[in-house]
Design a protein around this motif. Sequence first.
Motif, mmCIF file in Angstrom:
data_model
loop_
_atom_site.group_PDB
_atom_site.id
_atom_site.type_symbol
_atom_site.label_atom_id
_atom_site.label_comp_id
_atom_site.label_asym_id
_atom_site.label_seq_id
_atom_site.Cartn_x
_atom_site.Cartn_y
_atom_site.Cartn_z
ATOM 1 N N GLY A 135 14.307 17.518 -0.150
ATOM 2 C CA GLY A 135 15.024 17.208 -1.387
ATOM 3 C C GLY A 135 15.768 15.881 -1.339
ATOM 4 O O GLY A 135 16.164 15.350 -2.374
ATOM 5 N N ASP A 136 15.985 15.336 -0.147
ATOM 6 C CA ASP A 136 16.583 13.993 -0.052
ATOM 7 C C ASP A 136 15.633 13.002 -0.707
ATOM 8 O O ASP A 136 14.415 13.204 -0.708
ATOM 9 C CB ASP A 136 16.786 13.592 1.418
ATOM 10 N N GLU A 137 16.187 11.922 -1.236
ATOM 11 C CA GLU A 137 15.335 10.960 -1.938
ATOM 12 C C GLU A 137 15.324 9.590 -1.270
ATOM 13 O O GLU A 137 16.349 9.100 -0.805
ATOM 14 C CB GLU A 137 15.792 10.838 -3.398
ATOM 15 N N LEU A 138 14.126 9.006 -1.255
ATOM 16 C CA LEU A 138 13.926 7.667 -0.711
ATOM 17 C C LEU A 138 13.404 6.792 -1.843
ATOM 18 O O LEU A 138 12.519 7.206 -2.579
ATOM 19 C CB LEU A 138 12.878 7.704 0.423
ATOM 20 N N LEU A 139 13.936 5.593 -1.982
ATOM 21 C CA LEU A 139 13.477 4.702 -3.050
ATOM 22 C C LEU A 139 12.712 3.521 -2.468
ATOM 23 O O LEU A 139 13.191 2.848 -1.557
ATOM 24 C CB LEU A 139 14.663 4.154 -3.850
ATOM 25 N N VAL A 140 11.531 3.286 -3.041
ATOM 26 C CA VAL A 140 10.704 2.166 -2.622
ATOM 27 C C VAL A 140 10.387 1.349 -3.871
ATOM 28 O O VAL A 140 10.327 1.899 -4.963
ATOM 29 C CB VAL A 140 9.407 2.690 -1.942
ATOM 30 N N SER A 141 10.200 0.055 -3.731
ATOM 31 C CA SER A 141 9.902 -0.733 -4.925
ATOM 32 C C SER A 141 8.414 -0.687 -5.228
ATOM 33 O O SER A 141 7.591 -0.413 -4.355
ATOM 34 C CB SER A 141 10.375 -2.179 -4.780
ATOM 35 N N ALA A 142 8.074 -0.990 -6.486
ATOM 36 C CA ALA A 142 6.676 -0.943 -6.935
ATOM 37 C C ALA A 142 5.866 -2.091 -6.353
ATOM 38 O O ALA A 142 4.661 -2.136 -6.520
ATOM 39 C CB ALA A 142 6.625 -0.992 -8.458
ATOM 40 N N MET A 143 6.515 -3.040 -5.685
ATOM 41 C CA MET A 143 5.768 -4.220 -5.216
ATOM 42 C C MET A 143 5.774 -4.342 -3.697
ATOM 43 O O MET A 143 5.800 -5.443 -3.158
ATOM 44 C CB MET A 143 6.322 -5.478 -5.882
ATOM 45 N N GLU A 144 5.736 -3.190 -3.025
ATOM 46 C CA GLU A 144 5.764 -3.246 -1.562
ATOM 47 C C GLU A 144 4.386 -3.435 -0.941
ATOM 48 O O GLU A 144 3.366 -3.035 -1.492
ATOM 49 C CB GLU A 144 6.392 -1.967 -0.998
ATOM 50 N N HIS A 145 4.393 -4.013 0.230
ATOM 51 C CA HIS A 145 3.229 -4.096 1.121
ATOM 52 C C HIS A 145 3.002 -2.676 1.660
ATOM 53 O O HIS A 145 3.960 -1.914 1.805
ATOM 54 C CB HIS A 145 3.607 -5.044 2.260
ATOM 55 N N HIS A 146 1.765 -2.341 1.952
ATOM 56 C CA HIS A 146 1.489 -0.986 2.462
ATOM 57 C C HIS A 146 2.355 -0.626 3.667
ATOM 58 O O HIS A 146 2.694 0.538 3.872
ATOM 59 C CB HIS A 146 0.005 -0.846 2.846
ATOM 60 N N GLN A 166 -2.046 -2.304 -2.882
ATOM 61 C CA GLN A 166 -2.896 -1.703 -3.910
ATOM 62 C C GLN A 166 -2.121 -1.213 -5.141
ATOM 63 O O GLN A 166 -2.614 -1.353 -6.259
ATOM 64 C CB GLN A 166 -3.724 -0.558 -3.312
ATOM 65 N N PRO A 167 -0.894 -0.641 -4.949
ATOM 66 C CA PRO A 167 -0.179 -0.195 -6.161
ATOM 67 C C PRO A 167 0.056 -1.331 -7.163
ATOM 68 O O PRO A 167 0.068 -1.090 -8.374
ATOM 69 C CB PRO A 167 1.149 0.329 -5.599
ATOM 70 N N ILE A 168 0.220 -2.568 -6.671
ATOM 71 C CA ILE A 168 0.424 -3.686 -7.605
ATOM 72 C C ILE A 168 -0.856 -3.926 -8.402
ATOM 73 O O ILE A 168 -0.824 -4.155 -9.614
ATOM 74 C CB ILE A 168 0.821 -4.976 -6.849
ATOM 75 N N MET A 169 -2.006 -3.858 -7.709
ATOM 76 C CA MET A 169 -3.283 -4.087 -8.388
ATOM 77 C C MET A 169 -3.534 -2.983 -9.426
ATOM 78 O O MET A 169 -4.011 -3.250 -10.520
ATOM 79 C CB MET A 169 -4.428 -4.143 -7.365
ATOM 80 N N ASP A 170 -3.176 -1.746 -9.063
ATOM 81 C CA ASP A 170 -3.305 -0.634 -10.017
ATOM 82 C C ASP A 170 -2.426 -0.876 -11.238
ATOM 83 O O ASP A 170 -2.812 -0.583 -12.368
ATOM 84 C CB ASP A 170 -2.902 0.701 -9.357
ATOM 85 N N PHE A 171 -1.222 -1.402 -10.982
ATOM 86 C CA PHE A 171 -0.272 -1.674 -12.069
ATOM 87 C C PHE A 171 -0.886 -2.649 -13.084
ATOM 88 O O PHE A 171 -0.785 -2.452 -14.287
ATOM 89 C CB PHE A 171 1.020 -2.251 -11.478
ATOM 90 N N TYR A 172 -1.537 -3.701 -12.564
ATOM 91 C CA TYR A 172 -2.139 -4.691 -13.464
ATOM 92 C C TYR A 172 -3.577 -4.303 -13.873
ATOM 93 O O TYR A 172 -4.232 -5.043 -14.608
ATOM 94 C CB TYR A 172 -2.153 -6.074 -12.813
ATOM 95 N N LYS A 173 -4.072 -3.167 -13.337
ATOM 96 C CA LYS A 173 -5.437 -2.688 -13.609
ATOM 97 C C LYS A 173 -6.502 -3.722 -13.266
ATOM 98 O O LYS A 173 -7.374 -4.070 -14.059
ATOM 99 C CB LYS A 173 -5.568 -2.232 -15.071
ATOM 100 N N ILE A 174 -6.394 -4.274 -12.072
ATOM 101 C CA ILE A 174 -7.373 -5.258 -11.592
ATOM 102 C C ILE A 174 -7.790 -4.855 -10.175
ATOM 103 O O ILE A 174 -7.032 -4.173 -9.477
ATOM 104 C CB ILE A 174 -6.781 -6.698 -11.570
ATOM 105 N N PRO A 175 -9.004 -5.260 -9.734
ATOM 106 C CA PRO A 175 -9.428 -4.878 -8.379
ATOM 107 C C PRO A 175 -8.710 -5.694 -7.307
ATOM 108 O O PRO A 175 -8.607 -5.290 -6.154
ATOM 109 C CB PRO A 175 -10.924 -5.199 -8.380
ATOM 110 N N GLY A 176 -8.230 -6.843 -7.691
ATOM 111 C CA GLY A 176 -7.561 -7.703 -6.727
ATOM 112 C C GLY A 176 -7.283 -9.046 -7.353
ATOM 113 O O GLY A 176 -7.515 -9.231 -8.554
ATOM 114 N N THR A 177 -6.757 -9.955 -6.568
ATOM 115 C CA THR A 177 -6.519 -11.306 -7.070
ATOM 116 C C THR A 177 -6.956 -12.302 -6.004
ATOM 117 O O THR A 177 -7.247 -11.939 -4.866
ATOM 118 C CB THR A 177 -5.023 -11.573 -7.359
ATOM 119 N N VAL A 178 -6.980 -13.568 -6.414
ATOM 120 C CA VAL A 178 -7.080 -14.657 -5.462
ATOM 121 C C VAL A 178 -5.639 -15.115 -5.254
ATOM 122 O O VAL A 178 -4.865 -15.148 -6.206
ATOM 123 C CB VAL A 178 -7.897 -15.833 -6.042
#
Lengths: 412, 140
Positions: free
Chosen positions: A119-130, A372-384
């Motif tokens: 039940g303890d909570e941990l917060l991570v940002s949406a733009m983290e490295h794996h 990968q969560p960032i790519m999912d957020f923008y709905k793209i397979p990846g970027t250059v």
Amino acid sequence: MKTGIKHTSFDVEKIREDFPILNRKVNGYPLVYLDNAATSQKPRVVIDAIVDYYSNYNANIHRGVHSLSQEATDAYEKARVKIQKHFNIKNAHEVIFTSGTTHSINLVASGFKEFLKPGDELLVSAMEHHSNIVPWQMLCEQTGAILKVIPMNLNGELEMLEFVGLLSNKTKLVFVNHISNALGTINPIEEIIEKAHKVGAVVLIDGAQACAHLKPDLQALNVDFYVTSAHKMCGPTGVGMLFGKEEWLTKLPPYQGGGEMIKEVTFEKTSYAGLPHKFEAGTPNISGGIAFGVAIDYLNAIGFEKIAIYENQLLEYATKKMLEIEDLKIYGTAKNKTSVISFNIGEIHPYDIGTIVDKLGIALRTGHHCAQPIMDFYKIPGTVRASFAFYNTFHEIDTLINALQKAKRMLT
Amino acid sequence: MEIKDIQEEIIEEFAFFDDWMQRYEHMIAIGKSMPIIEEKNKTEDYLIKGCQSKVWVYPEIKDGKVVFTADSDAIITKGIVAILLRVFSNQTPDDILQADTKFIDEIGLKEHLSPTRANGLVSMIKQLKMYALAYKSQQN
């Protein structure tokens, strides 16, 4: 031993002479290295420090009574003090040498197992490295704690109001990167640390991407843990730092058992060594630690303010030039960002662009950048991704732009 | 046509180009004429692992020969797959299993043969041969 070269003013051509690799050709073209967010290149002084160690005073540290061992120990411990001073850390024993950021995060995550309950909570940002997601997910699986995500907006900036809304007395840990490797966003970590502390949460900042661009003052930040890797700041691979406040490092159990980390061993019971050795089991990367110190001297001799000003000029110039390419879209347009540009051109696959520009001697990164969560957020397979360092030039950006135009012609 | 003859034909075709850019452009053009996998077969089962871009390859057996259709979301990768299909598709399982892939080196795409390369050419070849092996064991 040689230390950093003095640079009185910012002269990029002079700086480039410090980096032997920048003279080489790739596929017949002069190398244009724009993958600095993955790893930086190494100046001669850093390479020399490694050669010097193995040529002149290679010995195991901390245990030997002989002179070589003493010399090696002195050099290694001096590097720890250099790191301490660089980051304005209160005590040298709060600097733990690790193999890098990933190791540092795993060490902390593993140590928190006994401090968490379901039940303890941990917060991570949406733009983290794996590497700043997976160890915490593993920790949640083991403890029943819950991982919650601080969302970001389309510019790649954290939604700070939502962050505040997520904080409660259940929040035990908050971990955010100082700078996003995929988007370049500089996160408002001062505010994050302050607000997290108000609810009694512990904060870990992943500085892997930040420390090549800026010089964090860890006492002023009042952060609980700060982690980084040498190889992104002109140092060697396989060595990094974990800073932890003394009170936390004392509380956390050892991560690995072995030599060096013990005070007394019998088959009945082992008592552990004090800080920092408690977390440094086994023979460390001695030459790496020493060369890390040399890299820090090197960067300071150039000056972080000068680096920041110059890299911002590169970023502005590259952004302007890239946006002139039709259909080019940049991901990560935070107001406060470093010299990283993640982009796509129309529907062209990042892999295709990376392959063509590589044939022209340009090193870019393609894919999901371990985020990968960032790519999912923008709905793209990846970027250059093009990421610039202080040794890159405006001319190299022009070369990149020409190459991208050529790639675009070939691929559409 | 036998695999060896097709490989010779491809080598001759590529020998016509002097630089890498023309070779890549040719490869991209070959990709555009590849027999494309039906949308319904673009599933996880037919996705080849080990590529940075997505590659689907679908095998069928017709008159004792393996016929492949494929696609990729990256066009260079698609070109590479297309060249492989030109060589390996419409051949017997035995011929596919015995074929070597030295021609890839000879047409100047050697860099794609590295097992660490993110395009997964090595995984693609392995997968084509696995399908051939599966059909061969079915026939026996």
